[in-house]
Design an enzyme around this catalytic site. Structure first.
Site, PDB file in Angstrom:
ATOM      1  N   GLU A  76       0.878  -1.171   0.000  1.00 55.59           N
ATOM      2  CA  GLU A  76       0.000   0.000   0.000  1.00 55.59           C
ATOM      3  C   GLU A  76       0.912   1.216   0.000  1.00 55.59           C
ATOM      4  OE1 GLU A  76      -3.247  -0.096  -0.455  1.00 55.59           O
ATOM      5  OE2 GLU A  76      -3.062  -2.283  -0.505  1.00 55.59           O
ATOM      6  N   ASP A 113      -5.161  -8.047   1.179  1.00 58.67           N
ATOM      7  CA  ASP A 113      -5.025  -8.235  -0.273  1.00 58.67           C
ATOM      8  C   ASP A 113      -4.072  -9.389  -0.569  1.00 58.67           C
ATOM      9  OD1 ASP A 113      -6.772  -6.204  -0.871  1.00 58.67           O
ATOM     10  OD2 ASP A 113      -5.258  -4.786  -1.561  1.00 58.67           O
TER      11      ASP A 113
END
Length: 279
Positions: free
Chosen positions: A66, A228
């Protein structure tokens, strides 16, 4: 009488032709089903042999960074990694064996945008308390060393697309003034692998779509790097179960993204080492 007889014959012939066509069509479908079934049986057998051999990776490290972002992401904006997750997938047991997660303090844009906070769920307070990227990278490398990756066990990296390595990690290393780590120079782009194996177009290889097509739903919080990564690992597991031999298909060379041929020898990533600082 003659016209009626001809019409009856024509209708009968058409009916017979239609019946023959249906039989032929059904036969083609049956053949395709058998070929597909045999294909997957063969693929699973090959995969089982691969997983039991010394030639395939023992582990796959799934990474999904991220990074700092702004709404619309203007071209001049510098994306910095703010979450470094790793999910360790054992290719022999086809299970997630371990995970790593640390947040990273950005240097160029230390204050997160409201858009970034809302998207990732990462708060300013978490970032302010985090280490800078070089320290987090050192912690990742130590974690990988403790698991004997690249020494006792062969492994490779896996990402959802090209950007994690070719853009985010590449930019971050320049910002942090360190060289690009050698263990991350080659990786499996699972989107490419998925598209090639299941014969689907590129627009059908987004994370949620891949999960859906494989009969799964997203588990966790979208745009959490760790969540994720876990969901990407679930896709990788299903692909391995379906007979796909996931192989390195992308690499960084001289700072540029390049494709790795499917005919290239299967080799694992090197033992992780902390890269040197740039001059």
């Amino acid at each position: 009488m003659t016209n009626g007889y001809i019409n009856r014959m024509t209708r009968d012939e058409l009916r017979n032709k239609l019946a023959e066509f249906k039989l032929e069509t059904r036969g083609v479908k049956d053949v395709l089903k058998k070929r597909l079934k045999n294909y997957y049986k063969k693929q699973k057998l090959m995969q089982k042999e691969a997983l039991n051999s010394d030639s395939y990776y023992d582990y796959i490290c799934v990474v999904d960074f991220e990074a700092t972002c702004e709404e619309g992401n203007p071209p001049e904006f510098v994306h910095e990694i703010i979450e470094f997750p790793v999910v360790l997938l054992n290719t022999h047991t086809l299970e997630i064996e371990d995970t790593f997660q640390q947040y990273v303090k950005p240097e160029v844009n230390p204050k997160l945008s409201n858009f970034c906070i809302g998207l990732t769920g990462i708060t300013q307070d978490v970032i302010d308390k985090a280490d800078t990227f070089p320290q987090v990278l050192q912690n990742v490398i130590e974690w990988m060393r403790q698991r004997e990756l690249g020494t006792k066990y062969s492994y490779c990296m896996l990402t959802d697309g090209s950007w994690d390595m070719s853009k985010f990690l590449n930019i971050q290393c320049r910002v942090s003034r360190i060289k690009y780590p050698s263990f991350a120079k080659k990786w499996i782009n699972i989107r490419k692998s998925y598209g090639n194996f299941y014969k689907v177009p590129r627009n059908q290889t987004k994370l949620t779509i891949m999960l859906e097509k494989l009969g799964m739903t997203y588990d966790g919080r979208p745009h959490s790097g760790l969540d994720d990564s876990k969901n990407i690992a679930r896709i990788a597991i299903r692909m391995l179960q379906d007979g796909c031999e996931l192989r390195v298909n992308e690499k960084m060379h001289a700072g540029q993204l390049m494709t790795v041929s499917s005919s290239a020898p299967l080799e694992g990533a090197p033992a992780p080492q902390m890269p040197r600082y740039r001059n």
